[in-house]
Motif scaffolding. Structure first.
Motif, mmCIF file in Angstrom:
data_model
loop_
_atom_site.group_PDB
_atom_site.id
_atom_site.type_symbol
_atom_site.label_atom_id
_atom_site.label_comp_id
_atom_site.label_asym_id
_atom_site.label_seq_id
_atom_site.Cartn_x
_atom_site.Cartn_y
_atom_site.Cartn_z
ATOM 1 N N GLU A 28 11.542 -0.282 11.690
ATOM 2 C CA GLU A 28 10.885 1.027 11.791
ATOM 3 C C GLU A 28 10.130 1.452 10.532
ATOM 4 O O GLU A 28 9.251 2.308 10.609
ATOM 5 C CB GLU A 28 11.919 2.089 12.156
ATOM 6 C CG GLU A 28 12.558 1.853 13.509
ATOM 7 C CD GLU A 28 13.654 2.860 13.826
ATOM 8 O OE1 GLU A 28 13.756 3.901 13.141
ATOM 9 O OE2 GLU A 28 14.433 2.582 14.765
ATOM 10 N N VAL A 29 10.470 0.894 9.378
ATOM 11 C CA VAL A 29 9.828 1.285 8.121
ATOM 12 C C VAL A 29 9.048 0.112 7.521
ATOM 13 O O VAL A 29 7.846 0.214 7.285
ATOM 14 C CB VAL A 29 10.865 1.817 7.094
ATOM 15 C CG1 VAL A 29 10.209 2.143 5.769
ATOM 16 C CG2 VAL A 29 11.598 3.025 7.657
ATOM 17 N N HIS A 30 9.743 -0.998 7.276
ATOM 18 C CA HIS A 30 9.137 -2.087 6.515
ATOM 19 C C HIS A 30 7.965 -2.750 7.249
ATOM 20 O O HIS A 30 6.882 -2.907 6.676
ATOM 21 C CB HIS A 30 10.197 -3.122 6.145
ATOM 22 C CG HIS A 30 9.710 -4.131 5.162
ATOM 23 N ND1 HIS A 30 9.264 -3.782 3.910
ATOM 24 C CD2 HIS A 30 9.584 -5.485 5.255
ATOM 25 C CE1 HIS A 30 8.884 -4.869 3.260
ATOM 26 N NE2 HIS A 30 9.068 -5.911 4.056
ATOM 27 N N MET A 34 4.154 -2.896 6.050
ATOM 28 C CA MET A 34 3.487 -4.184 5.817
ATOM 29 C C MET A 34 2.148 -4.240 6.545
ATOM 30 O O MET A 34 1.160 -4.747 6.012
ATOM 31 C CB MET A 34 4.379 -5.344 6.280
ATOM 32 C CG MET A 34 5.574 -5.609 5.398
ATOM 33 S SD MET A 34 5.136 -6.346 3.820
ATOM 34 C CE MET A 34 4.646 -7.992 4.315
ATOM 35 N N LEU A 35 2.110 -3.711 7.754
ATOM 36 C CA LEU A 35 0.894 -3.785 8.554
ATOM 37 C C LEU A 35 -0.211 -2.857 8.051
ATOM 38 O O LEU A 35 -1.344 -2.946 8.520
ATOM 39 C CB LEU A 35 1.212 -3.510 10.027
ATOM 40 C CG LEU A 35 2.038 -4.617 10.701
ATOM 41 C CD1 LEU A 35 2.520 -4.165 12.069
ATOM 42 C CD2 LEU A 35 1.248 -5.926 10.782
ATOM 43 N N TYR A 59 4.480 -12.952 8.883
ATOM 44 C CA TYR A 59 3.349 -12.043 8.825
ATOM 45 C C TYR A 59 2.083 -12.886 8.834
ATOM 46 O O TYR A 59 1.917 -13.764 7.980
ATOM 47 C CB TYR A 59 3.398 -11.194 7.549
ATOM 48 C CG TYR A 59 4.643 -10.354 7.463
ATOM 49 C CD1 TYR A 59 4.724 -9.134 8.123
ATOM 50 C CD2 TYR A 59 5.741 -10.782 6.726
ATOM 51 C CE1 TYR A 59 5.871 -8.362 8.056
ATOM 52 C CE2 TYR A 59 6.890 -10.014 6.654
ATOM 53 C CZ TYR A 59 6.948 -8.809 7.327
ATOM 54 O OH TYR A 59 8.089 -8.046 7.250
ATOM 55 N N GLU A 60 1.204 -12.651 9.807
ATOM 56 C CA GLU A 60 -0.071 -13.355 9.848
ATOM 57 C C GLU A 60 -1.006 -12.713 8.834
ATOM 58 O O GLU A 60 -1.129 -11.487 8.787
ATOM 59 C CB GLU A 60 -0.684 -13.281 11.240
ATOM 60 C CG GLU A 60 0.073 -14.072 12.273
ATOM 61 C CD GLU A 60 -0.576 -13.986 13.645
ATOM 62 O OE1 GLU A 60 -1.806 -13.860 13.741
ATOM 63 O OE2 GLU A 60 0.190 -14.042 14.623
ATOM 64 N N ARG A 71 -1.926 -7.447 -3.234
ATOM 65 C CA ARG A 71 -1.833 -6.097 -2.660
ATOM 66 C C ARG A 71 -0.389 -5.760 -2.288
ATOM 67 O O ARG A 71 0.055 -4.619 -2.468
ATOM 68 C CB ARG A 71 -2.768 -5.969 -1.463
ATOM 69 C CG ARG A 71 -4.245 -5.941 -1.858
ATOM 70 C CD ARG A 71 -5.150 -5.593 -0.709
ATOM 71 N NE ARG A 71 -5.354 -6.669 0.227
ATOM 72 C CZ ARG A 71 -6.298 -7.622 0.138
ATOM 73 N NH1 ARG A 71 -7.121 -7.632 -0.900
ATOM 74 N NH2 ARG A 71 -6.406 -8.538 1.062
ATOM 75 N N LEU A 72 0.353 -6.740 -1.783
ATOM 76 C CA LEU A 72 1.772 -6.510 -1.460
ATOM 77 C C LEU A 72 2.572 -6.195 -2.718
ATOM 78 O O LEU A 72 3.381 -5.262 -2.727
ATOM 79 C CB LEU A 72 2.366 -7.732 -0.756
ATOM 80 C CG LEU A 72 1.916 -7.978 0.673
ATOM 81 C CD1 LEU A 72 2.462 -9.312 1.176
ATOM 82 C CD2 LEU A 72 2.347 -6.853 1.572
#
Length: 109
Positions: A28-30, A34-35, A59-60, A71-72
Motif C-alpha cells: 500500500e505504501v512502498h 516506487m511507481l 520492478y520494470e 532517482r531511487l
C-alpha cells in the motif's frame, strides 16, 4: 528497440510478529511510491510458498537503469520514499538490476 531491464529485490519482514504490517506497507505504501519514480513503469511482488522468509519484487525499468537507480537513491535520501522499520535489515534487502537476455513462452518453444 530499448533493452528490457528489471530491478530484482529480495526482502522480508523483520520477524513473524510484523509480517502483516510489513506486507501492508509494501503493497500500500512502498510499491505506489516506487511507481512514482521516473523510469519505474510496473511492479510485481511474489510471496514465498514454502516458508522461506524472503519476498521478491520485480520492478520494470524504462530508460537508463543507472539514472533510475540514482532517482531511487535520491528519493530514499530525501524522504520522498518512506521506508518501514518492519523490513528485515539483517540481512538487508538485496537489489540487482538485470537485463533481459531471452524471452520465450511455451507456445513459441
Amino acid at each position: 528497440m530499448p533493452k528490457k531491464t528489471i530491478l530484482h529485490v529480495e526482502s522480508g519482514p523483520a520477524g513473524p510478529d510484523v509480517a502483516d504490517e510489513y506486507n501492508r506497507w509494501y503493497d500500500e505504501v512502498h510499491i505506489p511510491e516506487m511507481l512514482t519514480i521516473e523510469g519505474v513503469v510496473a511492479a510485481r511482488r511474489y510471496a514465498p510458498v514454502d516458508g522461506d522468509p524472503s519476498y521478491i519484487a520485480h520492478y520494470e525499468l524504462e530508460g537508463d537503469p543507472r539514472a533510475v537507480m540514482r532517482r531511487l537513491r535520491d528519493a530514499a535520501a530525501d524522504g520522498t520514499m518512506h521506508l518501514s522499520d518492519t523490513a528485515r535489515t539483517d540481512p538487508p534487502a538485496r537489489m540487482v538490476v538485470l537485463e533481459l537476455v531471452v524471452e520465450r513462452d511455451a507456445a513459441s518453444g
